[in-house]
Design an enzyme around this catalytic site. Sequence first.
Site, PDB file in Angstrom:
ATOM      1  N   LYS A 126       0.217 119.824 100.374  1.00  0.00           N
ATOM      2  CA  LYS A 126       0.602 118.575  99.698  1.00  0.00           C
ATOM      3  C   LYS A 126       1.136 118.933  98.326  1.00  0.00           C
ATOM      4  O   LYS A 126       0.745 119.951  97.756  1.00  0.00           O
ATOM      5  CB  LYS A 126      -0.626 117.672  99.541  1.00  0.00           C
ATOM      6  CG  LYS A 126      -0.274 116.218  99.374  1.00  0.00           C
ATOM      7  CD  LYS A 126      -0.076 115.558 100.711  1.00  0.00           C
ATOM      8  CE  LYS A 126       0.411 114.133 100.574  1.00  0.00           C
ATOM      9  NZ  LYS A 126       0.367 113.448 101.879  1.00  0.00           N
ATOM     10  N   ASP A 166       6.082 111.063 100.515  1.00  0.00           N
ATOM     11  CA  ASP A 166       4.800 110.368 100.402  1.00  0.00           C
ATOM     12  C   ASP A 166       5.076 109.215  99.423  1.00  0.00           C
ATOM     13  O   ASP A 166       6.239 108.786  99.326  1.00  0.00           O
ATOM     14  CB  ASP A 166       3.713 111.343  99.905  1.00  0.00           C
ATOM     15  CG  ASP A 166       2.303 110.821 100.174  1.00  0.00           C
ATOM     16  OD1 ASP A 166       1.849 110.914 101.311  1.00  0.00           O
ATOM     17  OD2 ASP A 166       1.663 110.294  99.238  1.00  0.00           O
TER      18      ASP A 166
HETATM   19  N1  GLU Z   1       2.918 112.220 103.521  1.00  0.00           N
HETATM   20  C1  GLU Z   1       2.727 111.966 104.910  1.00  0.00           C
HETATM   21  C2  GLU Z   1       1.267 112.144 105.281  1.00  0.00           C
HETATM   22  O1  GLU Z   1       0.407 111.804 104.494  1.00  0.00           O
HETATM   23  C3  GLU Z   1       3.707 112.719 105.779  1.00  0.00           C
HETATM   24  C4  GLU Z   1       3.711 114.202 105.659  1.00  0.00           C
HETATM   25  C5  GLU Z   1       4.826 114.896 106.445  1.00  0.00           C
HETATM   26  O2  GLU Z   1       5.597 114.243 107.124  1.00  0.00           O
HETATM   27  O3  GLU Z   1       4.874 116.124 106.339  1.00  0.00           O
HETATM   28  O4  GLU Z   1       0.899 112.551 106.341  1.00  0.00           O
END
Ligand code: GLU
Length: 444
Positions: A126, A166
């Site tokens: 992340k 996100d």
């Molecule tokens: N931010 C999204 C999540 O919390 C998607 C992450 C992604 O597609 O890599 O899963």
Amino acid sequence: MADFREIYRDYLEKNHPGSDEFHQAVEEIFEDIKDEYHNDDQYDEWNVLERLMEPDRIIRFRVCWEADDGKVKINTGWRVQFHNLLGAYKGGLRFHPSVNESVLKFLGFEQCFKNALTGMPMGGGKGGSNFNPKGCSQREIMRFCQAFMRELYRHIGSQTDVPAGDINVGSTEIGYLFGEYIKIKNQWEGVLTGKNPSFGGSCGREEATGYGVIYFLKNMLKAHDKELKEKRILISGSGNVALHAAKKAIQEDAIVLSISDSGGTLYFENGMKLDDFDTLYDFKINQKGRLKDAKIGSYMEGDKPWIIKEADIALPCATQNELDEDDATELLDNGIKILCEGANMPLTDGARKKFINAKALYGPAKAANAGGVAVSGLERSQNAELNSWDIDRIDKELQSIMENIHDRCIQYVKKENDIYPYSKGANIYGFKKLAGAMIAQGIV
Ligand code: GLU
């Protein structure tokens, strides 16, 4: 053998002091896997708890960019590469003033378990920045994204780490980030997901998290002889996840009573309509407006949706710790005993315990909102085969992935008081998969 709770609490206190959100996320998962851990000596022998808690690396960097008035601005950028046990690091980028290392460690840790549940070869990570895009011009956002990527590019790659969006990072921002990456590298590769479908993105990616929440909810209801049709739903948030969850719920003939933002709640007494979705999508996502100025529904200044009494289901889709113990009490007193998480860790620890103890039907985020990252996985597949799939194929795949995730959540648990403990089941599934891979890969 040391006391189970002490092992991880001591470790967190010593190595990650003050990271409250991260501690909360670890505790939530580890308390559920206690029996599993004690049933197999290998977990202690290979020290999997400490190794699971410690990210592979945290990259922190300065982002320096120029505002429209010529002022030089500074923000901090991060990428937490948590674990690549199951595949390249994968997870979103968040731009929000609340972003800090603790929040990103909690999100990265959760992401490892979430991605494990999808069944796809994806590790967890992340990242993001404390940059606040609110009030910035489009050009400022573009310059910030470019500056952010000028540092991030050296740490990522289509087989190393594949970020996505996100909060406040949608396909527009992904476009700017991607443009800068391919400019620097002179190489087109699927290094980011959530791209516009016109240049290598997957159709259906934008809708996937919100639609996936509703597909998961349908499976959860079915496993308890209930159905979604005509259920009255409270949704919080008004970003990509909340709005698309609302749209899919309306298409499934449920009645969506609310959405919200940090200023208040928009209440639709007779249910939101698909036309309202179109208006709100343009207003919130394109124009970045505030709900108080939306001119549809009834606006309840300063209120959360949870005070609305006549509902059946709650879908918190805004942000972490948005629903506290008092909100949980209010919902339960109003007879709302079905909840599915669209946001990551939207319930405080107290609220979560209240729901679980009340024998409510509780769909945890790492399962319920995994549709977004799952379609990101499909985007990677399309990029790898230099091809693109149509929306029917993506939607069918998403529905079947959400059904499989649902089934994985109940693979290792039985109904207790006629209710599947989804949260526990999801945590056990993720733990077994990650710990198993860790042991099989040796001490590295
Ligand atoms: N931010 C999204 C999540 O919390 C998607 C992450 C992604 O597609 O890599 O899963």
